[in-house]
Design a protein around this motif. Structure first.
Motif, PDB file in Angstrom:
ATOM      1  N   THR A  78     -57.769 -18.855 -26.531  1.00 27.66           N
ATOM      2  CA  THR A  78     -58.892 -19.343 -25.728  1.00 27.66           C
ATOM      3  C   THR A  78     -59.117 -20.834 -25.945  1.00 27.66           C
TER       4      THR A  78
ATOM      5  N   ILE B 183     -56.310 -22.747 -24.178  1.00 26.17           N
ATOM      6  CA  ILE B 183     -56.469 -22.760 -22.724  1.00 26.17           C
ATOM      7  C   ILE B 183     -57.566 -23.730 -22.320  1.00 26.17           C
TER       8      ILE B 183
ATOM      9  N   LEU C   4     -57.039 -27.043 -19.867  1.00 24.72           N
ATOM     10  CA  LEU C   4     -57.611 -26.713 -18.562  1.00 24.72           C
ATOM     11  C   LEU C   4     -57.760 -27.941 -17.667  1.00 24.72           C
TER      12      LEU C   4
ATOM     13  N   GLU D 101     -56.739 -11.228 -19.266  1.00 25.42           N
ATOM     14  CA  GLU D 101     -56.479 -10.960 -17.854  1.00 25.42           C
ATOM     15  C   GLU D 101     -57.028  -9.583 -17.469  1.00 25.42           C
TER      16      GLU D 101
ATOM     17  N   ILE E  21     -61.095 -12.265 -17.163  1.00 27.05           N
ATOM     18  CA  ILE E  21     -61.456 -13.585 -17.682  1.00 27.05           C
ATOM     19  C   ILE E  21     -60.404 -14.621 -17.275  1.00 27.05           C
ATOM     20  N   LEU E  22     -59.188 -14.154 -17.123  1.00 28.37           N
ATOM     21  CA  LEU E  22     -58.089 -14.986 -16.641  1.00 28.37           C
ATOM     22  C   LEU E  22     -57.440 -14.323 -15.436  1.00 28.37           C
TER      23      LEU E  22
ATOM     24  N   GLU F 157     -54.877 -19.090 -14.880  1.00 31.38           N
ATOM     25  CA  GLU F 157     -56.044 -19.629 -14.187  1.00 31.38           C
ATOM     26  C   GLU F 157     -57.291 -18.930 -14.709  1.00 31.38           C
ATOM     27  N   ILE F 158     -58.331 -19.696 -14.980  1.00 32.64           N
ATOM     28  CA  ILE F 158     -59.556 -19.098 -15.508  1.00 32.64           C
ATOM     29  C   ILE F 158     -60.427 -18.584 -14.365  1.00 32.64           C
ATOM     30  N   THR F 159     -61.343 -17.696 -14.705  1.00 34.01           N
ATOM     31  CA  THR F 159     -62.380 -17.255 -13.780  1.00 34.01           C
ATOM     32  C   THR F 159     -63.727 -17.716 -14.372  1.00 34.01           C
TER      33      THR F 159
ATOM     34  N   PHE G 261     -64.589 -16.889 -18.006  1.00 34.91           N
ATOM     35  CA  PHE G 261     -64.039 -17.663 -19.119  1.00 34.91           C
ATOM     36  C   PHE G 261     -65.069 -18.686 -19.612  1.00 34.91           C
TER      37      PHE G 261
ATOM     38  N   CYS H 283     -67.052 -18.715 -23.315  1.00 30.18           N
ATOM     39  CA  CYS H 283     -67.045 -19.868 -24.219  1.00 30.18           C
ATOM     40  C   CYS H 283     -68.453 -20.364 -24.538  1.00 30.18           C
TER      41      CYS H 283
END
Length: 278
Positions: free
Chosen positions: A76, A79, A83, A125, A129-130, A149-151, A154, A158
């Motif tokens: 995490t 990523i 990002l 995924e 979340i991804l 790719e994040i949603t 995500f 965080c």
């Protein structure tokens, strides 16, 4: 004894030294992710994991074991670091994630495994979340690295609000529009930027896979030649050159030209044999 269950019981993301400072929002996102245990996010309990291949629900998992949780934590943070604020795409492959997080392992035979990193990405995924994408490489007959790719989940996992991300997204998109014509500015939307990023990823991933295939072939040949005499090595290299270049081209080089080419190829393969695979 439990700590020997995995190769590295305490994985941690280490940013590459050559990376420049991240945008302010990315720095904040990374700081928030690093200061909390994202794998203990309460949101997991309100989400039903879905198998991304079959689209069928997975048996509800109430918690992650310590090693899976630590892998999710490291992945995490990585990523978040990689990002792209506008596109929501992490500009990193799963292989790179594994190496930068200390999740890559190598067997005694020299075979590399990135299973822990892949499972961590797959878990995120499954919970939505991804979003991940694989592209089939017909030439190599395999899947090229995932596009990650994040949603909005995500960002929430965080510890930040989606509205803060959307504001940073608009700001970065505005920066990208500077210097463009009015028509180009109107065309450059978040969706268009994401589409371009996906195409760029596929191209780069395909080129990377081609290079990996060439390196693997050369390393396999180098390993095969290591057990042969010098004369046999030169003979095998010559046969390989005939396959790659064709007999007519070798004839055009003449005996001296072929000898020089074999010498160079022999030296290259010896260097490959002496160096570990990347």
């Amino acid at each position: 004894m439990f700590t020997n269950y995995v190769h590295n019981p305490s994985p941690a993301f280490i940013a590459p030294e050559h990376h420049k400072a991240r945008p302010s929002f990315i720095r904040k996102l990374c700081n928030f992710a690093a200061k909390r245990k994202v794998w203990k996010w309460e949101g997991f309990y309100g989400l039903l994991p879905i198998n991304p291949n079959t689209l069928k629900p997975i048996r509800r998992q109430r918690h992650f074991n310590l090693h899976r949780g630590r892998a999710i934590q490291a992945v995490t943070e990585a990523i978040a670091h990689h990002l792209n604020t506008v596109t929501g795409i992490a500009q990193v492959s799963v292989e790179m994630l594994a190496h930068q997080c200390g999740l890559a392992t190598k067997s005694a035979a020299g075979n590399e495994s990135i299973t822990r990193a892949s499972r961590a990405v797959l878990t995120l995924e499954e919970y939505g979340i991804l979003k991940c994408e694989k592209v089939w490489d017909r030439t190599a007959g395999t899947w090229i690295p995932k596009l990650i790719e994040i949603t909005p989940l995500f960002i929430r996992m965080c510890g930040l609000a989606e509205s803060e991300y959307e504001a940073a997204q608009r700001q970065q998109l505005g920066f990208q529009k500077r210097g463009l014509s009015i028509a180009e500015q109107e065309q450059l939307t978040v969706s268009e930027a994401r589409r371009r990023a996906r195409e760029a990823h596929r191209r780069i991933a395909f080129e990377r896979r081609q290079k990996q295939n060439k390196d693997h072939t050369a390393r396999r040949l180098a390993k095969k030649l290591a057990a042969k005499t010098l004369d046999d090595q030169r003979h095998e290299i010559t046969k390989d050159l005939v396959k790659r270049l064709g007999r007519d081209e070798l004839v055009a080089l003449g005996p001296d030209g072929i000898k020089a080419l074999v010498d160079r190829e022999l030296g290259r393969l010896r260097r490959i044999a002496d160096s570990p695979p990347i």
